[in-house]
Motif scaffolding. Structure first.
Motif, PDB file in Angstrom:
ATOM      1  N   LEU A   1       0.844  -1.194   0.000  1.00  0.00           N
ATOM      2  CA  LEU A   1       0.000   0.000   0.000  1.00  0.00           C
ATOM      3  C   LEU A   1       0.878   1.243   0.000  1.00  0.00           C
ATOM      4  CD1 LEU A   1       0.232   1.147   3.100  1.00  0.00           C
ATOM      5  CD2 LEU A   1      -1.633  -0.406   3.548  1.00  0.00           C
ATOM      6  N   LEU A   2       0.233   2.382  -0.180  1.00  0.00           N
ATOM      7  CA  LEU A   2       0.915   3.664  -0.218  1.00  0.00           C
ATOM      8  C   LEU A   2       0.726   4.365   1.117  1.00  0.00           C
ATOM      9  CD1 LEU A   2       2.507   5.290  -2.388  1.00  0.00           C
ATOM     10  CD2 LEU A   2       0.399   6.559  -2.815  1.00  0.00           C
ATOM     11  N   ARG A   3       1.846   4.670   1.787  1.00  0.00           N
ATOM     12  CA  ARG A   3       1.777   5.386   3.057  1.00  0.00           C
ATOM     13  C   ARG A   3       2.024   6.869   2.825  1.00  0.00           C
ATOM     14  NH1 ARG A   3       6.195   3.742   7.371  1.00  0.00           N
ATOM     15  NH2 ARG A   3       7.518   4.792   5.824  1.00  0.00           N
ATOM     16  N   GLN A   4       1.123   7.699   3.343  1.00  0.00           N
ATOM     17  CA  GLN A   4       1.309   9.150   3.289  1.00  0.00           C
ATOM     18  C   GLN A   4       1.975   9.588   4.593  1.00  0.00           C
ATOM     19  OE1 GLN A   4      -2.450  11.158   2.297  1.00  0.00           O
ATOM     20  NE2 GLN A   4      -3.229   9.175   1.717  1.00  0.00           N
ATOM     21  N   ARG A   5       3.057  10.353   4.460  1.00  0.00           N
ATOM     22  CA  ARG A   5       3.714  10.927   5.632  1.00  0.00           C
ATOM     23  C   ARG A   5       3.711  12.441   5.521  1.00  0.00           C
ATOM     24  NH1 ARG A   5       8.984  10.481   6.318  1.00  0.00           N
ATOM     25  NH2 ARG A   5       9.406   9.734   4.197  1.00  0.00           N
ATOM     26  N   ARG A   6       3.474  13.102   6.645  1.00  0.00           N
ATOM     27  CA  ARG A   6       3.481  14.559   6.668  1.00  0.00           C
ATOM     28  C   ARG A   6       4.440  15.027   7.755  1.00  0.00           C
ATOM     29  NH1 ARG A   6      -1.987  16.454   8.193  1.00  0.00           N
ATOM     30  NH2 ARG A   6      -1.303  16.195  10.350  1.00  0.00           N
ATOM     31  N   LEU A   7       5.326  15.937   7.370  1.00  0.00           N
ATOM     32  CA  LEU A   7       6.200  16.598   8.333  1.00  0.00           C
ATOM     33  C   LEU A   7       5.846  18.081   8.343  1.00  0.00           C
ATOM     34  CD1 LEU A   7       9.678  14.968   7.572  1.00  0.00           C
ATOM     35  CD2 LEU A   7       8.042  14.356   9.364  1.00  0.00           C
ATOM     36  N   THR A   8       5.678  18.627   9.530  1.00  0.00           N
ATOM     37  CA  THR A   8       5.320  20.037   9.675  1.00  0.00           C
ATOM     38  C   THR A   8       6.361  20.705  10.566  1.00  0.00           C
ATOM     39  OG1 THR A   8       2.975  19.468   9.488  1.00  0.00           O
ATOM     40  CG2 THR A   8       3.514  21.654  10.360  1.00  0.00           C
ATOM     41  N   TRP A   9       6.838  21.887  10.124  1.00  0.00           N
ATOM     42  CA  TRP A   9       7.893  22.590  10.840  1.00  0.00           C
ATOM     43  C   TRP A   9       7.414  23.943  11.368  1.00  0.00           C
ATOM     44  CZ3 TRP A   9       8.885  19.924   6.288  1.00  0.00           C
ATOM     45  CH2 TRP A   9       9.810  18.876   6.379  1.00  0.00           C
ATOM     46  N   LEU A  10       8.054  24.381  12.435  1.00  0.00           N
ATOM     47  CA  LEU A  10       7.801  25.704  12.996  1.00  0.00           C
ATOM     48  C   LEU A  10       8.560  26.760  12.209  1.00  0.00           C
ATOM     49  CD1 LEU A  10       8.334  24.764  16.753  1.00  0.00           C
ATOM     50  CD2 LEU A  10       6.141  24.977  15.559  1.00  0.00           C
ATOM     51  N   GLU A  11       8.278  28.021  12.503  1.00  0.00           N
ATOM     52  CA  GLU A  11       8.966  29.120  11.828  1.00  0.00           C
ATOM     53  C   GLU A  11      10.458  29.121  12.126  1.00  0.00           C
ATOM     54  OE1 GLU A  11       6.946  32.647  13.016  1.00  0.00           O
ATOM     55  OE2 GLU A  11       5.205  32.295  11.709  1.00  0.00           O
TER      56      GLU A  11
END
Length: 245
Positions: free
Chosen positions: A207-217
């Motif tokens: 299957l296809l795994r979605q990964r999200r990385l979110t950064w601060l300013e």
């Protein structure tokens, strides 16, 4: 039928029947508009009870593969359910929602080194909040699995929230956390045994795994998230404007 749809004989009977029809639909053997057997016909053909026959057709409908019409029957749909991948990084985009309940499978404070999938950019001993949630459809079949990891210092009261329905980016914004950028990755993976059990899928299923990385300013990591959808439920796409203006 491809190996993708072949299930071990130890799999539940309803799942083997469902995957048989899904394979025939995706291979083109059952083209759009084709009529599927009724619940009564499924009962007779496979020697199953009414509840099993109902579950097969309900799951195919929830996957967007068929459409059910009262008194007319069940027919192969024109296309599968579609999902804009950009919605995973932009909560302002709307998209299809699969009806059903959310379950908090686990929520705890652990070391960054202990979470799955691994969190990049954090020292191994950093305390983090690790949240694992499952999404079920109306037939109580698990359809999605979500992991979210947040540095504890960034959201020390997170575990006091309604975690079943929490959305992280709006939560950060509501608490004045200065987010800057969010990036999505797509990873083809094979399900391991623990994850396969959570999604009711055979280990080794691709299957296809979605990964999200979110950064601060300031460039520090705010969140690492991963989302796994049970195979066959979604057709993913990305859409953008190409107008000259």
């Amino acid at each position: 039928m491809s190996d993708y749809y072949v299930q071990s004989m130890t799999a539940p009977l309803y799942l083997r029947i469902r995957n048989e029809f899904e394979g025939r639909i995706r291979s083109g053997e059952l083209p759009p508009g084709s009529r599927l057997p009724t619940e009564a016909e499924l009962q007779e053909r496979y020697g199953v009870g009414r509840a099993t026959a109902q579950r097969v057709l309900h799951e195919l409908a929830q996957a967007g593969l068929v459409e059910r019409h009262r008194r007319r029957g069940t027919f192969v749909a024109d296309s599968v359910r579609q999902e804009n991948l950009l919605r995973f990084v932009n909560p302002q985009l709307s998209g299809p929602e699969i009806p059903g309940r959310h379950e908090v499978y686990s929520a705890s404070v652990v070391r960054a080194a202990e979470v799955t999938p691994p969190v990049p950019g954090l020292p191994e001993d950093t305390p983090v909040i690790h949240l694992v949630r499952r999404k079920f459809d109306v037939t109580e079949t698990p359809v999605a699995l979500e992991y979210a990891t947040v540095p504890f210092a960034l959201a020390p009261h997170l575990l006091e929230e309604d975690l079943a329905h929490l959305t992280m980016i709006p939560y950060f914004r509501g608490h004045g956390v200065p987010l800057a950028t969010s990036r999505m990755y797509l990873d083809p993976i094979l399900l391991d045994e623990p994850t396969g059990e959570l999604l009711a899928c055979e280990p080794g299923t691709p299957l296809l795994r979605q990964r999200r990385l979110t950064w601060l300013e300031n460039g520090e990591l705010a969140e690492s998230a991963a989302y796994l959808m049970r195979p066959g439920l979604m057709e993913f796409y990305i859409e953008q404007s190409v107008r000259a203006d």
